[in-house]
Design a protein around this motif. Structure first.
Motif, PDB file in Angstrom:
ATOM      1  N   GLU A  13       0.770  -1.235  -0.076  1.00 10.12           N
ATOM      2  CA  GLU A  13      -0.023  -0.017   0.021  1.00 10.12           C
ATOM      3  C   GLU A  13       0.738   1.339   0.109  1.00 10.12           C
ATOM      4  N   ARG A  14       1.940   1.222   0.961  1.00 14.51           N
ATOM      5  CA  ARG A  14       2.834   2.267   0.753  1.00 14.51           C
ATOM      6  C   ARG A  14       3.502   2.451  -0.556  1.00 14.51           C
ATOM      7  N   ARG A  17       1.298   4.256  -2.910  1.00 16.64           N
ATOM      8  CA  ARG A  17       1.130   5.853  -2.643  1.00 16.64           C
ATOM      9  C   ARG A  17       2.271   6.643  -3.055  1.00 16.64           C
TER      10      ARG A  17
END
Length: 72
Positions: A13-14, A17
């Motif tokens: 997820e990071r 992003r």
């Protein structure tokens, strides 16, 4: 139902992003560059028209002055 189905991969997820932020920054820089130095559209070169066989065949040889060899 197991707890594994609900787990979120925080590293993935990071990474998403960070990728989205980089794309956003890249688009902003690209737009600023295009405003500062707009790209000129290339000019089209005019093509020399070639005489077709019909045009050459329609020329009457009597239109031209006599050639130098025929004057002798």
């Amino acid at each position: 139902m197991s707890d594994d189905d609900k787990l979120i991969d925080l590293n993935a997820e990071r990474a998403k992003r960070v990728h989205d932020l980089n794309d956003k920054r890249l688009n902003e820089v690209r737009q600023a560059f295009e405003q500062a130095m707009p790209l000129a559209k290339p000019k089209k070169k005019p093509r020399a028209s070639r005489k077709s066989a019909e045009q050459c065949a329609s020329i009457d040889p009597g239109q031209f002055p006599a050639s130098p060899s025929s004057l002798m």
